[in-house]
Design an enzyme around this catalytic site. Sequence first.
Site, PDB file in Angstrom:
ATOM      1  N   ASP A  82       0.821  -1.213   0.000  1.00 24.59           N
ATOM      2  CA  ASP A  82       0.000   0.000   0.000  1.00 24.59           C
ATOM      3  C   ASP A  82       0.850   1.254   0.000  1.00 24.59           C
ATOM      4  OD1 ASP A  82       0.790  -0.639   2.694  1.00 24.59           O
ATOM      5  OD2 ASP A  82      -0.660   0.818   3.429  1.00 24.59           O
ATOM      6  N   GLU A 177       0.224  -1.379   5.559  1.00 23.54           N
ATOM      7  CA  GLU A 177       1.247  -0.943   6.511  1.00 23.54           C
ATOM      8  C   GLU A 177       1.074   0.527   6.857  1.00 23.54           C
ATOM      9  OE1 GLU A 177       5.196   0.687   7.822  1.00 23.54           O
ATOM     10  OE2 GLU A 177       3.948   1.235   6.101  1.00 23.54           O
TER      11      GLU A 177
END
Length: 409
Positions: A82, A177
């Site tokens: 991400d 994350e």
Amino acid sequence: MYENLLPRFLRYVKTETRSNAASNTTPSTPTQTAFAQVLKKELEDLGLTDVSYNEANGFVMATLPSNTEKQVRSIGFIAHMDTADFNAVNVNPQIIENYDGQSTIQLDKEGKFTLNTKDFPNLKNYTGQTLITTDGSTLLGSDDKSGIAEIMTAMEILLAHPEIKHGTIKVAFGPDEEIGVGADKFDVNEFAVDFAYTMDGGPVGELQYETFSAAQADITIQGKNVHPGTAKDTMINALQLAIDFQNSLPQNEVPEKTSGYEGFFHLMALTGNPEEAKMSYIIRDHSREKFEERKQMILDVQEKINAQFDQERVQVHMFDQYYNMKEIIEKDMSIVELAKQAMIELDIKPIIEPVRGGTDGSKISYMGIPTPNIFAGGENMHGRFEFVSLQAMEKATDVIVKIAENNAK
């Protein structure tokens, strides 16, 4: 050896994978799920084994089997899919070859956004290198698609060069994350390595085994709104109580006034009206003792304000996010020394310093797999001024290969 590194990286960053803190799904966005499937196929095409996608936690995992008869410890390499909370749609990377270390780099066509050495003196470190930047309208996504590209390329190199002996290596690419929940569902039993590294650091040489301990405090303040013309001794302005709450915390212990091992309170959000206000803080410190003191300070302010009224006006919901992984990793510093020695042999000066943040390794270390963090090369993360050097990514790839090789000696 690196011919696929840059095309691979460019392909990754053009794929939108921004995470969403408001989502209740894992991964938090469907674009991450789609990207995971792309990575899964690429791992299969490279020739790794046991390639899988875990729908329960959003992680893609794969194995590079050992090619040595020696009994050596197994290693994992981890990166996240991400990107951060900034525009990540239609990323259009620019490539500046042989940067001279001093020229201003124009990002957008209008020249509104530039990379220059006055604002970003770190540019001077990249004389003669190839830089990949944004076009000024998005982030780049080097955090952490550099890490993914480096791990992929390192596996490709090891597969192409069986003369480089190594033990079992596993790779994992995970979601979310950036919103702090990516590793919550990480399956350490499925990964099953002796130790691991996240490839999620910044400039060349970074090697980190200390992070913040982290908590979040979400605060709801209930006011009493009446007409301001008759408000005397009756109105309770929730926004004013929010201001009082903020002013009751140490004013110099904030991100913009701290560095190194200094912790902080960071007010991330404040919304509301006189009737109700909501605040959100993140609380950070390297010292576990000071971390606990900071959390207690939030509760003390809550109690102090509530004591002024005949009912509870301030409610605090506080929860821990992750802890300083030093407490785990310092029990066996050999894994830090292994990475350090790999860098030294590659003429890279190790920069060992605490992370003023956290990585997936913070949580994974406490789950049972000690996981320090290694540089991936990116600078100016999370915004339009992000850039990465191709040579930095090549060096990170070299470090992965050298760690694998030295671990098998």
